[in-house]
Design a protein around this motif. Structure first.
Motif, mmCIF file in Angstrom:
data_model
loop_
_atom_site.group_PDB
_atom_site.id
_atom_site.type_symbol
_atom_site.label_atom_id
_atom_site.label_comp_id
_atom_site.label_asym_id
_atom_site.label_seq_id
_atom_site.Cartn_x
_atom_site.Cartn_y
_atom_site.Cartn_z
ATOM 1 N N THR A 195 0.835 -1.197 0.000
ATOM 2 C CA THR A 195 0.000 0.000 0.000
ATOM 3 C C THR A 195 0.866 1.242 0.000
ATOM 4 O O THR A 195 2.069 1.182 0.245
ATOM 5 N N GLY A 196 0.221 2.393 -0.248
ATOM 6 C CA GLY A 196 0.898 3.673 -0.148
ATOM 7 C C GLY A 196 2.114 3.768 -1.040
ATOM 8 O O GLY A 196 2.134 3.282 -2.178
ATOM 9 N N THR A 232 -7.450 10.251 -1.566
ATOM 10 C CA THR A 232 -7.388 10.713 -0.181
ATOM 11 C C THR A 232 -8.335 9.882 0.664
ATOM 12 O O THR A 232 -9.283 9.274 0.160
ATOM 13 N N GLY A 233 -8.049 9.847 1.955
ATOM 14 C CA GLY A 233 -8.955 9.175 2.874
ATOM 15 C C GLY A 233 -8.699 7.708 3.094
ATOM 16 O O GLY A 233 -9.395 7.080 3.903
ATOM 17 N N ALA A 234 -7.723 7.121 2.403
ATOM 18 C CA ALA A 234 -7.391 5.712 2.625
ATOM 19 C C ALA A 234 -6.614 5.577 3.936
ATOM 20 O O ALA A 234 -6.074 6.552 4.461
ATOM 21 N N PRO A 235 -6.536 4.361 4.493
ATOM 22 C CA PRO A 235 -5.786 4.191 5.741
ATOM 23 C C PRO A 235 -4.337 4.667 5.635
ATOM 24 O O PRO A 235 -3.792 5.214 6.597
ATOM 25 N N GLU A 236 -3.701 4.465 4.476
ATOM 26 C CA GLU A 236 -2.340 4.955 4.271
ATOM 27 C C GLU A 236 -2.313 5.790 2.996
ATOM 28 O O GLU A 236 -3.076 5.558 2.058
ATOM 29 N N GLY A 237 -1.409 6.760 2.977
ATOM 30 C CA GLY A 237 -1.309 7.648 1.832
ATOM 31 C C GLY A 237 -1.741 9.051 2.203
ATOM 32 O O GLY A 237 -1.591 9.489 3.347
ATOM 33 N N ILE A 238 -2.301 9.784 1.221
ATOM 34 C CA ILE A 238 -2.707 11.168 1.437
ATOM 35 C C ILE A 238 -3.950 11.206 2.324
ATOM 36 O O ILE A 238 -4.942 10.545 2.053
ATOM 37 N N LYS A 239 -3.883 12.009 3.383
ATOM 38 C CA LYS A 239 -5.024 12.161 4.275
ATOM 39 C C LYS A 239 -5.830 13.393 3.874
ATOM 40 O O LYS A 239 -5.370 14.245 3.120
ATOM 41 N N SER A 240 -7.029 13.496 4.400
ATOM 42 C CA SER A 240 -7.918 14.581 3.991
ATOM 43 C C SER A 240 -7.439 15.949 4.451
ATOM 44 O O SER A 240 -7.894 16.974 3.930
ATOM 45 N N ASP A 241 -6.518 16.015 5.431
ATOM 46 C CA ASP A 241 -5.947 17.305 5.835
ATOM 47 C C ASP A 241 -4.644 17.602 5.092
ATOM 48 O O ASP A 241 -3.946 18.550 5.414
ATOM 49 N N TRP A 242 -4.313 16.741 4.091
ATOM 50 C CA TRP A 242 -3.131 16.870 3.241
ATOM 51 C C TRP A 242 -1.821 16.572 3.962
ATOM 52 O O TRP A 242 -0.761 17.012 3.549
ATOM 53 N N SER A 243 -1.902 15.789 5.029
ATOM 54 C CA SER A 243 -0.699 15.138 5.550
ATOM 55 C C SER A 243 -0.588 13.780 4.860
ATOM 56 O O SER A 243 -1.397 13.446 3.987
ATOM 57 N N HIS A 247 2.933 3.148 7.389
ATOM 58 C CA HIS A 247 3.180 2.329 8.579
ATOM 59 C C HIS A 247 2.114 2.606 9.631
ATOM 60 O O HIS A 247 2.416 2.836 10.805
ATOM 61 N N GLY A 248 0.867 2.607 9.202
ATOM 62 C CA GLY A 248 -0.225 2.868 10.119
ATOM 63 C C GLY A 248 -0.532 4.354 10.197
ATOM 64 O O GLY A 248 -0.071 5.154 9.386
ATOM 65 N N PRO A 249 -1.316 4.762 11.207
ATOM 66 C CA PRO A 249 -1.695 6.171 11.343
ATOM 67 C C PRO A 249 -0.521 7.003 11.874
ATOM 68 O O PRO A 249 -0.451 7.315 13.065
#
Length: 682
Positions: A195-196, A232-243, A247-249
């Motif tokens: 992933t990611g 965006t929004g997947a467990p890994e990768g780009i988050k909705s706040d753009w972080s 390796h998890g959250p």
């Protein structure tokens, strides 16, 4: 009729093969164009790169690829050809290396790639070609025969194919059938999966194999796997706040996220103008990652320490920031006009020395990564935290051996950007700026796992876009504290309450620990006096003031403060196992509070981009601190209230104003009457 059918099938197959070969060849030529340096241009990013001496020990993939941008010299390539041994190895490479990070045999692949790039860029240099091409064939034969394997899977499946692959693409027409088969076997170590960013790396290696094999079906499959990660929004990768998480959250701006950004900017160019091109939505997501994510954590060409995570390499803030600059430049070509302008502004703000102020200012809390950034025209501050939801940091492959406390409220202040550059060998790792921890000579813990997380969900931030409040309950490693930060365009106010431990060890709160630039000054007797070694200030009746390197420090209540200016020694190897053990020395300053009783409190001000005169004249009374205790932390500045509520209550904010706070969380009460609320549960 039968012959006509055969002829039709032959022509159809030939046309299909030609079309397939045409697309793979187009992508191959695009790939070579992007990786082989053309005539050197005097652009901002290249000038910045050339001002940084190359590293001799490398592990970070983003930095490896950044180093591949350094101009290749004829002398280097000649040396490679002259020093290679008859068996195809080089005598200065340890092929028996067992390190999991910075594995030495990777240098073998890098030299083949460098030589291939030089020969492609200089077809007129037949003399060097006569020497270097036989060396390439000999070096390839060695690798295909010996098949070196690293103990770390990443090198075998990602790192080595990623370095060899571009060399194979350049050399494709020079390879014998046996060498081509050997090349394909190296590339077959990578399979699409995971992933990611790991998935992007693996699929990218498969894509290069597809080009070598002229397999359009596999090429499209690999391209699809790469672009599937643009979401965006997947467990890994780009988050909705753009972080970015991996390796998890866990926030991974400087590690996996950075290589994701540089890879995706590369593919944006690689596929442009072909049937494989990114669509507008995909391009926009990558642009947003940079402009709404990375733009916050880069200051004047340096990456924030809080964004590095475990990758605390030599010159890491410089290298990683510059990598984002090249990514921005790559994205400009395929972006809409507005984004292209902002990307160019980003490059100029960070890499043009004529820009003394930042055009990009404001306050942001990355709620999915427990991290806050405040940007003023002349300075930047950041705070990194962790919670039950968010992993603070990690120890992998002997990276970050001492970073256990790096997300316990780490607080950094920047004006130039280099305030903490390469300080890590000299740090007291229990006194990372902003954290509350034990004052102990015991080894730093290395237990990274669920039980080592901050055991609370009460971590968050609130903002009106220009200022804000961030707060956390620290409940980790036997230490308990309630910590809050108020950030405005004038100061950072740091508050702590309910500070206690279940241990008999001394607790401290670190105010700052950075590279020394000039004297550390202490305000005493109406004058600034330099601290040459150590000063211990016991709680006075009034506040305590210090100044160093454009930053003022004001202790707003009596605390026992230790102020140090000292020469320290250490080793990079002590916290990053890939480095060769070697002592280094450096000058540091350190300010910290000793908590002599529990539960204890603290309140201090950081005055960035200040002067000694401004620090001496600053009036803390203009900041009204209503409460700083186990139930609430409440502050008023310029008619804005910043309030963290740990227990529901009613607060008397003024003689004629009471406010009820029925829920725990962080509040902002704005001058126009608007109330902002971030609910948090202890």
């Amino acid at each position: 009729m039968k012959h006509t059918l055969y002829l039709f099938l032959f022509l159809f197959a030939s046309t299909a093969l030609h079309a397939q070969s045409g697309l793979t060849e187009t992508i191959r030529q695009n790939y070579i164009r992007l990786i082989v340096p053309g005539p050197q241009e005097a652009d901002l990013l290249t000038e910045c790169l050339l001002s940084i001496p190359p590293e001799s020990e490398l592990s970070d993939q983003a930095v490896v690829e950044l180093h591949q941008r350094y101009p290749l010299t004829r002398e280097q390539i000649t040396e490679y050809a002259q020093t290679i041994l008859p068996d195809g190895s080089w005598p200065d490479i340890n092929y028996a290396d067992t390190k999991r990070s910075g594995w030495e045999p990777r240098i073998h692949a890098e030299r083949i790639l460098e030589t291939a790039k030089y020969l492609y860029a200089h077809p007129e240099d037949q003399e060097i070609r006569t020497k270097a091409m036989p060396a390439i064939h000999t070096a390839l034969a060695y690798w295909f025969r010996e098949k070196p394997v690293c103990l770390n899977w990443w090198y075998n499946e990602i790192g080595l194919p990623k370095t060899f692959g571009p060399a194979f693409l350049i050399l494709k027409d020079e390879l014998s059938p046996g060498e081509l088969q050997g090349a394909i076997e190296v590339m077959e170590q990578a399979k699409i999966g995971m992933t990611g960013q790991n998935k992007v790396w693996l699929a990218g290696n498969v894509l290069m194999r597809a080009i070598l094999q002229e397999n359009e079906t596999l090429l499209r499959e690999a391209r699809q796997a790469i672009l599937e990660e643009i979401t965006t929004g997947a467990p890994e990768g780009i988050k909705s706040d753009w972080s970015f998480h991996q390796h998890g959250p866990q926030q991974q701006f400087g590690n996996y996220g950075l290589t994701y950004l540089t890879e995706m900017s590369f593919y944006s160019n690689l596929f442009a103008g072909t049937p494989l091109a990114m669509d507008r939505e995909q391009q926009q997501i990558i642009n947003n990652l940079l402009l709404q994510g990375y733009r916050w954590v880069i200051w004047k060409g340096y990456m924030d320490i809080n964004a590095l995570d475990r990758q605390l390499f030599h010159n890491a803030p410089l290298h990683k920031a510059l990598s984002t600059g090249f990514a921005a430049r790559a994205l400009i070509a395929n972006s809409q006009q507005e984004d292209a302008k902002e990307l160019q502004n980003y490059i100029e703000d960070n890499f043009d020395p004529s820009h003394f102020t930042s055009r990009f200012t404001g306050h942001k809390h990355f709620w999915e990564s427990d991290q806050t950034v405040h940007r003023a025209p002349h300075w930047m501050a950041s705070v990194k935290m962790a919670s039950n939801r968010i992993i603070g940091t990690e120890l992998v492959n002997e990276d970050n051996l001492k970073g256990f406390y790096m997300a316990d409220g780490a607080t950094y202040i920047y004006q130039r950007g280099d305030e903490y550059l390469n300080i890590f060998p000299f740090w007291d790792w229990r006194k990372i700026p902003g954290i509350t921890s034990y004052d102990s000579p015991e080894p730093i813990p290395t237990q990274y796992g669920p039980t080592s997380r901050n055991q609370t969900d009460f971590v968050g931030g609130i903002t009106d876009g220009n200022s804000g409040m961030t707060a956390m309950i620290l409940n980790r490693d036997g230490v308990h504290a309630k910590k809050a930060w108020v950030m405005t365009g004038d100061f950072v106010l740091c508050l702590g309450s309910d500070i206690r431990t279940d241990s008999c060890l001394q607790l401290t709160t670190s105010i700052d620990q950075r590279v020394r630039k000039g004297n550390l000054l202490e305000w005493s007797g109406g004058n600034w006096n330099p601290i040459h070694n150590m000063s211990i200030s016991y709680p006075p009746a009034s506040d305590q003031r210090y100044f160093h390197d454009n930053t003022g420090y004001i202790l707003c209540r009596g605390s026992e403060v230790i102020a140090q200016s000292a020469t320290r020694s250490g080793q990079w190897h002590d916290f990053m196992g890939m480095y060769t053990p070697a002592p280094v020395t450096g000058e540091i300053i350190s300010l910290y509070i000793k908590h002599t009783s529990t539960p204890d409190t603290y309140q201090y001000l950081l005055l960035p981009a200040s002067t000694p005169e401004q620090t001496a004249a600053f009036d803390p009374a203009q900041i009204r601190i209503l409460r700083n205790d186990e139930k609430a932390q409440a502050v008023c500045y310029k008619d804005t209230w910043y309030i963290t509520i740990y227990e529901p209550m009613e607060l008397e904010l003024a003689s004629n104003r009471k406010e009820n706070f029925p829920a725990t969380g962080i509040y902002m009460l704005l001058p126009d009457g608007e109330k902002k609320i971030q609910p948090l549960i202890p």
